[in-house]
Design an enzyme around this catalytic site. Structure first.
Site, PDB file in Angstrom:
ATOM      1  CG  ASP A 110      -0.053  -0.101   2.554  1.00 52.15           C
ATOM      2  OD1 ASP A 110       1.009  -0.818   2.668  1.00 52.15           O
ATOM      3  OD2 ASP A 110      -0.426   0.669   3.529  1.00 52.15           O
ATOM      4  CD  GLU A 111      -1.207   4.684   3.018  1.00 51.17           C
ATOM      5  OE1 GLU A 111      -2.061   5.411   3.322  1.00 51.17           O
ATOM      6  OE2 GLU A 111      -0.311   4.110   3.831  1.00 51.17           O
ATOM      7  CB  VAL A 112       4.295   2.604  -3.445  1.00 53.24           C
ATOM      8  CG1 VAL A 112       5.645   2.782  -3.742  1.00 53.24           C
ATOM      9  CG2 VAL A 112       4.076   1.321  -2.984  1.00 53.24           C
TER      10      VAL A 112
END
Ligand code: NAG
Ligand code: NAG
Ligand code: NAG
Ligand code: NAG
Ligand code: NAG
Length: 521
Positions: free
Chosen positions: A319-321
């Protein structure tokens, strides 16, 4: 107005918990699939009571030992309606029949059981030892104190019970704050009391790396908050075994390539150096996908994870790169050019595809946050997609249309706190309430509550988690039609009092009281 509401609530809760309208099913959480109670009351003979089984399972043996203590050495609730009838009995034992010797825990484990309590005695019949454990929990919840102090149980013509969903999890975060072993083990106990079966252990993140890797000891030595805030291999084994004995799978999450700041200290060159004005600025971004050393490291690291964690699934995060650091790094720019990539989402995809290939070679299955699906990566068909963002209905529709198993967590972020009875909000979220065909709905394997730990450590973990997580527990276990919030409140008030007697520091549900208040440490 607020005051009026509180007084009103107080009156309602007292009437429901202690009024004559209490029924046997008010004792149960989560509500079973099907139950029929009779009018007889049986004394429970605490002096001579035995669990009787022909099963040789040591798992069952230790479950019976635990429930013996729970039933006879903790304070059962006082239940006035149950005391109205002259008791029969006494009940001197519980027969437990388990028909299969398969003790593997996975997405197809049978947790169903039948329970009867009547003139001929009491019995639990289950296919697996884990079904028998769920039945023992239900049996323990039905036993209460009569006004004269003795234990009693009401007649159960039949309880036929099974979970609605196979994946009933809770995510804990031990990176933002370290949770001591005692807290984690007590939490596993509490999970069993609401029939949860998966601990999603978000073990490391940006802030700290408490997992003591035997292949790469520097990860924890340099990435943990300090040497006291570490889970040794022995600690991890303790958690896994304690969970397994209670029918709980431990699915560890080693989230990459973002959320990895703490990995950098102990593994040089793993993270991407960030640049400003053509110079490294001393900061680091996500894992650097373009170096061979990254892949040598990740291969050994995930081999270890495969060895240490016995479950067939690991959570790969994803997630959330954030791309900022990749974008500024000249080596990455040059590599992108060579590869003909113009979009940094392509680089993320390159990373994830390589990681997935690597984990596939270990024959491990995986759970991933929804981004991995959204980015269209080549994931195996047994992948479980974890839907966590707002607008989950559309996402569940898309994921199941593509034929993947899905779990929901969006609705169940217990770290989001608000005034009042917020459990009702968790309770009313149904993971199958999205537009889709029956075939799509059948791919919903469950969900999990999350307690992200930026503002949670061992001082407040238990009371923030419980009893709010119970709402999720019932949603994932009981039939879809079990939605009545008022009925649930009555049972939840009772269940919360029960949690206190079992040493779970569960916060109040609303104005009310327990016969046996918290007097623990
Ligand atoms: C234990 O179970 C066996 C058969 O399942 C039965 O014959 C015996 O009476 C039971 N004993 C008790 C104490 O319930
Ligand atoms: C679960 O374990 C059983 C017994 O080992 C096995 O037969 C079954 O295929 C497994 N199911 C999944 C989904 O892995
Ligand atoms: C990295 O690995 C690739 C493929 O195995 C190889 O062709 C390349 O020479 C390696 N690069 C370095 C710098 O070792
Ligand atoms: C993975 O499974 C395949 C096919 O069942 C087997 O040949 C291979 O040895 C397994 N690999 C590992 C690392 O267990
Ligand atoms: C489901 O479909 C109905 C009818 O097309 C629509 O009104 C509703 O907004 C949809 N719900 C969701 C959650 O997409």
């Amino acid at each position: 107005m607020a005051r009026f509401l509180l007084v009103f609530l107080f009156a309602v809760s007292l009437r429901l918990v202690f009024g004559d309208s209490s029924t046997t099913s008010d004792l149960l959480w989560p509500q079973p699939s099907q139950s029929t109670f009779g009018t007889e009351v049986y004394e429970v003979d605490s002096g001579n009571f035995v669990f009787n089984t022909t099963s040789a399972s040591t798992l069952l043996k230790s479950a019976m030992d635990r429930y013996y203590v729970i039933i006879f050495q903790t304070a059962a609730p006082f239940f006035p309606s149950g005391g109205a009838t002259q008791p029969k009995g006494p009940l001197t034992g519980l027969d437990i029949t388990v028909t299969s010797t398969d003790e593997s825990l996975n997405l197809t484990t049978d947790e169903s059981y039948d329970l009867k309590v009547g003139g001929d005695g009491a019995s639990i019949t289950a296919t697996t030892v884990f079904g028998a454990m769920r039945g023992l929990e239900t049996f323990s919840q039905l036993i209460y104190h009569r006004p004269d102090g003795g234990l009693a149980i009401n007649e159960v013509k039949s309880i036929t019970d099974k979970p609605r969903f196979q994946y009933r999890g809770i995510m804990i975060d031990t990176s933002r704050h370290f949770l001591n072993l005692h807290t984690i083990l007590t939490h596993l106990d509490a999970m069993v009391y609401s029939k949860f079966n998966i601990l999603h252990w978000h073990i490391v993140d940006d802030q700290s790396f408490p997992y003591d890797s035997y292949t790469f000891p520097d990860l924890a030595a340099k990435g943990a908050y300090d040497h006291e805030h570490i889970y040794t291999q022995e600690d991890v084994k303790t958690v896994i075994n304690y969970a397994y004995e209670r029918g709980i799978r431990v699915i560890p999450e080693f989230d990459t390539p973002g959320h990895t700041q703490s990995w950098g200290a102990g593994q040089p060159d793993l993270l991407t150096p960030c640049y400003a004005n053509g110079q490294p600025n001393g900061k680091y971004g996500p894992i650097n996908p373009i170096l061979n050393s990254t892949w040598t490291f990740l291969t050994s690291f995930y081999q270890e994870i495969d060895n240490v964690f016995r479950d067939n699934y690991i959570h790969l995060g994803g997630d959330e790169v954030r791309f900022g650091c990749w974008e500024g790094n000249p080596d990455i720019q040059a590599w992108m050019k060579k590869m003909g990539y113009t979009d940094y989402a392509k680089l993320e995809e390159y990373y994830e595809n390589n990681l997935i290939d690597l984990v596939n070679k270990l024959n491990k299955s995986y759970v991933v946050w929804q981004e991995i699906f959204d980015n269209g990566l080549k994931i195996k068909m047994d992948t479980v997609i974890d839907v966590w963002k707002a607008g989950w209905e559309k996402e569940m529709d898309a994921v199941t249309k593509a034929g993947y198993n899905v779990i929901l967590s969006s609705c169940w972020y217990l770290n989001h706190i608000s005034y009042g009875e917020d459990w009702k909000k968790f309770y009313s979220c149904d993971p199958q309430n999205f537009n889709g065909t029956d075939d799509q709905k059948s791919l919903v394997v469950g969900g999990h509550a999350c307690l992200w730990a930026e503002w949670v450590d061992s001082t407040n973990f238990m009371s923030r988690m419980w009893p709010r997580a119970c709402a999720v527990g019932e949603r994932l276990w009981s039939p879809k039609k079990v939605t009545d919030v008022n009925g649930a409140r009555t049972r939840l008030l009772n269940h919360r009092c029960r949690l206190l007697t079992r040493s779970i520091r569960a916060e109040p549900v609303g104005p009310s009281y327990c016969n046996d208040e918290w007097h623990g440490p």
